[in-house]
Design a protein around this motif. Structure first.
Motif, PDB file in Angstrom:
ATOM      1  N   TRP A  56     -12.594  77.349 -37.676  1.00  0.00           N
ATOM      2  CA  TRP A  56     -11.273  77.022 -37.148  1.00  0.00           C
ATOM      3  C   TRP A  56     -10.650  75.875 -37.938  1.00  0.00           C
ATOM      4  O   TRP A  56      -9.651  75.304 -37.531  1.00  0.00           O
ATOM      5  N   LYS A  94      -7.811  72.511 -32.123  1.00  0.00           N
ATOM      6  CA  LYS A  94      -7.802  73.722 -32.953  1.00  0.00           C
ATOM      7  C   LYS A  94      -8.583  74.886 -32.326  1.00  0.00           C
ATOM      8  O   LYS A  94      -8.374  76.042 -32.685  1.00  0.00           O
ATOM      9  N   GLY A 152      -7.088  75.957 -38.548  1.00  0.00           N
ATOM     10  CA  GLY A 152      -6.336  76.429 -37.379  1.00  0.00           C
ATOM     11  C   GLY A 152      -5.182  75.507 -36.990  1.00  0.00           C
ATOM     12  O   GLY A 152      -5.120  74.335 -37.377  1.00  0.00           O
ATOM     13  N   GLU A 153      -4.234  76.068 -36.216  1.00  0.00           N
ATOM     14  CA  GLU A 153      -3.111  75.291 -35.660  1.00  0.00           C
ATOM     15  C   GLU A 153      -3.630  74.432 -34.505  1.00  0.00           C
ATOM     16  O   GLU A 153      -4.606  74.799 -33.859  1.00  0.00           O
ATOM     17  N   ASN A 154      -2.911  73.342 -34.233  1.00  0.00           N
ATOM     18  CA  ASN A 154      -3.219  72.563 -33.037  1.00  0.00           C
ATOM     19  C   ASN A 154      -2.622  73.311 -31.847  1.00  0.00           C
ATOM     20  O   ASN A 154      -1.411  73.370 -31.672  1.00  0.00           O
ATOM     21  N   LYS A 203      -3.559  79.107 -39.434  1.00  0.00           N
ATOM     22  CA  LYS A 203      -2.227  78.572 -39.795  1.00  0.00           C
ATOM     23  C   LYS A 203      -1.321  79.690 -40.303  1.00  0.00           C
ATOM     24  O   LYS A 203      -1.784  80.629 -40.958  1.00  0.00           O
ATOM     25  N   TYR A 223      -9.219  80.627 -32.013  1.00  0.00           N
ATOM     26  CA  TYR A 223      -8.337  79.721 -32.758  1.00  0.00           C
ATOM     27  C   TYR A 223      -7.188  80.539 -33.325  1.00  0.00           C
ATOM     28  O   TYR A 223      -7.223  81.788 -33.295  1.00  0.00           O
TER      29      TYR A 223
END
Lengths: 423, 173
Positions: free
Chosen positions: A289, A379, A292-294, A413, A410
């Motif tokens: 992750w 994330k 990954g995006e928050n 992005k 997750y």
């Protein structure tokens, strides 16, 4: 005279093509097996095909040159018996070791030595039967062997071939957390991710694999939060807690923390936490992750969670093997890499485990009311259904079975969908 | 006529024998050209008398299959590759005294209960280390040979005063 001699030689060569014609080591699939049996039938080799388990006793069979007395044929397996003569038991073991390398050895039923080999074509189990021999170092002329070969089912999805992507290393650290305690509930967090919570156990010893939560080589932080067991407000006098991180590949303690009996009681606190920082010398790099995006900032997170589990449930119901394979691919690859499982059997069993449900289920349900838990960096998320603790986020139901699924998720992005990444 | 029939029968016998030999020859020839190199088993025999306190189990048995059953102990169980002064060893356990496995504390050998093996070991160890300290009871005998860096303990069980079976065989470092 020369022509006569040549004719005799030709006669001999043609005649000798029949004995020892069938090399059973060349059978690498159920199709190969059918072809060999058909060939034997054409040659009128003695066999009994009337029973469920078919038996072939005719002449001409061998395994890499070792004569075979008989062969039993099952649905997806065969059992081969060598003669009880001419050191055939020993010779078959040696031929299998030449063919496949040294097998895993153990003493089986009645102390008979058993060797196993597994590859993507067949799983072989050899049992050595002593007649006039004493042990493997002193095998006798009459000792014989039985060889049971299973031909594994082949799956035509990328998930089944994951073993080819997994790398092996000279050193393969395998980090375990070992806990033993008395009178504590506890929560384990690694790098800000809650991986386990344990309640209502008075006394407990447990072991947790950590590798699949360690993405890269370097420093990692384990945090353990302890509370008194049974929702009590105070620790018992005898409460104690011990945590050890070990590298199980070399039996070495990496970090250790011991809270002695009496300490938690004397402190009079309602909870206790401690950290263990350790250096993981893992040779692989998992993306996990990491990119990954928050997800704390994601406004439609709940809908996305439901969408992912609906997609998975529908894939099972529609028997969509390709989609099931794709949904599980990253998680399976990274988990197998974390434990260096690069064998065909392991991938095949994972496939079997996942794909077996689709044939037996008739419905699925997805929890709509759940709590979302975030990793410290936001994330990674894990969801827990609120209404019924016994149900997972996805529950599939079939005749006589019900199976629940719950995963860490997750969102990579620049994408708009959640992905399954750990369980 | 009879002579001709005899000759024919003789030819048949010869042909049968030739067929069999040729068949084995064909397989051997095919194996030679198509199969992997045969394993040289004799070269893989491990003589446990060479083990020292610094021997690392995984290095010592590299290339062979072994099992790991307990935290501190490593097992090797394939008797084809284990000898101690020429005697076949059924199973050996390497017992390490610490977590990092850098110092071997003892070797435990499981031997076959052969009186010949007992006699060989008694003779060989006495030759090497001198007379053992002997503790004899009604149904057991315990021999201890000591040197500057090892202590070898062999305990046997007796029936009617004669060797019946091995009870213990350990080498402490």
């Amino acid at each position: 005279m020369k022509i006569k001699a040549l004719l005799i030689l030709l006669l001999i060569i043609s005649a000798c093509s029949k004995p020892d014609k069938y090399d059973l080591s060349q059978i690498k699939s159920l199709n190969d097996l059918s072809a060999v049996i058909d060939s034997m039938k054409n040659d009128n080799v003695e066999m009994d095909m009337t029973s469920v388990v078919k038996e072939i006793t005719g002449k001409g069979m061998h395994y890499r040159g070792v004569p075979v007395k008989s062969m039993m044929v099952y649905d997806n397996a065969i059992r081969i018996y060598t003669d009880s003569a001419a050191y055939s038991g020993k010779k078959l073991l040696e031929q299998l070791e030449t063919e496949n390398g040294f097998g895993n050895y153990k003493e089986g039923y009645n102390n008979q030595p058993e060797f196993t080999w597994e590859n993507d074509v067949k799983y072989s189990l050899l049992t050595v039967n002593f007649v006039d021999g004493k042990n493997l170092a002193k095998m006798g002329e009459k000792d014989f062997s039985t060889l049971y070969i299973t031909f594994p089912k082949k799956y035509n999805v990328p998930l089944a071939n994951i073993y080819k992507e997994v790398k092996k290393y000279e050193e393969e650290p395998n980090y375990l957390l070992r806990i033993s305690h008395y009178g504590c509930d506890y929560e384990i967090k690694i790098d800000g991710i809650v991986i386990e919570k344990f309640y209502e156990k008075e006394y407990n010893k447990d072991s947790f694999s950590l590798n699949h939560f360690l993405l890269t080589k370097g420093s990692h932080k384990l945090q353990i939060n302890i509370k008194p067991a049974h929702q009590k407000t105070r620790f018992k006098e005898a409460a104690s807690f011990e945590a050890k991180i070990i590298d199980n590949s070399i039996d070495s303690i990496v970090s250790q923390k011991n809270i002695r009996r009496g300490h938690l009681y004397e402190k009079k606190s309602r909870k206790h936490s401690f950290d263990m920082t350790f250096n993981a010398n893992i040779p692989y790099n998992n993306n996990g992750w990491f990119t990954g995006e928050n997800l704390r900032k994601e406004p439609k997170l709940k809908e996305k969670v439901i969408h992912l589990y609906e997609k998975l449930g529908k894939a099972f119901l529609d028997k969509d093997e390709a989609l099931i394979s794709s949904l599980y691919y990253d998680m399976t690859l990274e988990t197998k890499q974390s434990y260096y499982h690069n064998d065909f059997k392991s991938s095949s069993e994972t496939c079997e485990e996942l794909l077996k449900f689709k044939d037996k289920m008739y419905k699925y349900t997805v929890s709509k009311d759940f709590e979302i838990k975030y990793s410290d960096d936001g994330k990674l998320i894990y969801t827990t259904p609120a209404e019924n603790d016994k149900q997972g986020m996805l529950t599939i139901t079939g005749k006589g079975f019900s199976e629940s699924f719950n995963y860490f998720m997750y969102q990579p992005k620049n994408t708009n969908e959640l992905k399954i990444i750990r369980k | 006529m009879f002579i001709k029939a005899d000759i024919l029968l003789l030819h048949c016998e010869i042909i049968k024998k030739m067929k069999k030999s040729l068949s084995i020859f064909t397989i051997t020839l095919l194996s030679f050209f198509t199969s992997e190199a045969q394993i040289n088993y004799d070269s893989l025999i491990h003589n446990l008398e060479d083990v020292t306190s610094r021997t690392k189990f995984k290095v010592y048995f590299k290339g062979l299959k072994y099992t790991k059953e307990y935290t501190y102990e490593d097992h090797f169980t394939d008797e084809r590759f284990l000898r101690f002064h020429g005697v076949i060893v059924d199973d050996v356990v390497f017992d390490y005294s610490n977590w990092s496995n850098d110092r071997l504390s003892s070797l435990s050998l499981k031997l076959y209960d052969e009186v010949d093996d007992y006699n060989i070991l008694l003779k060989k160890l006495t030759e090497l280390y001198g007379d053992p300290v002997l503790k004899e009871e009604e149904t057991t005998k315990r021999y201890v040979w000591s040197s500057s860096n090892t202590e070898i303990i062999m305990k046997i069980e007796l029936i009617d005063g004669e060797f019946a079976k091995f009870n213990e065989f350990t080498i402490d470092f």
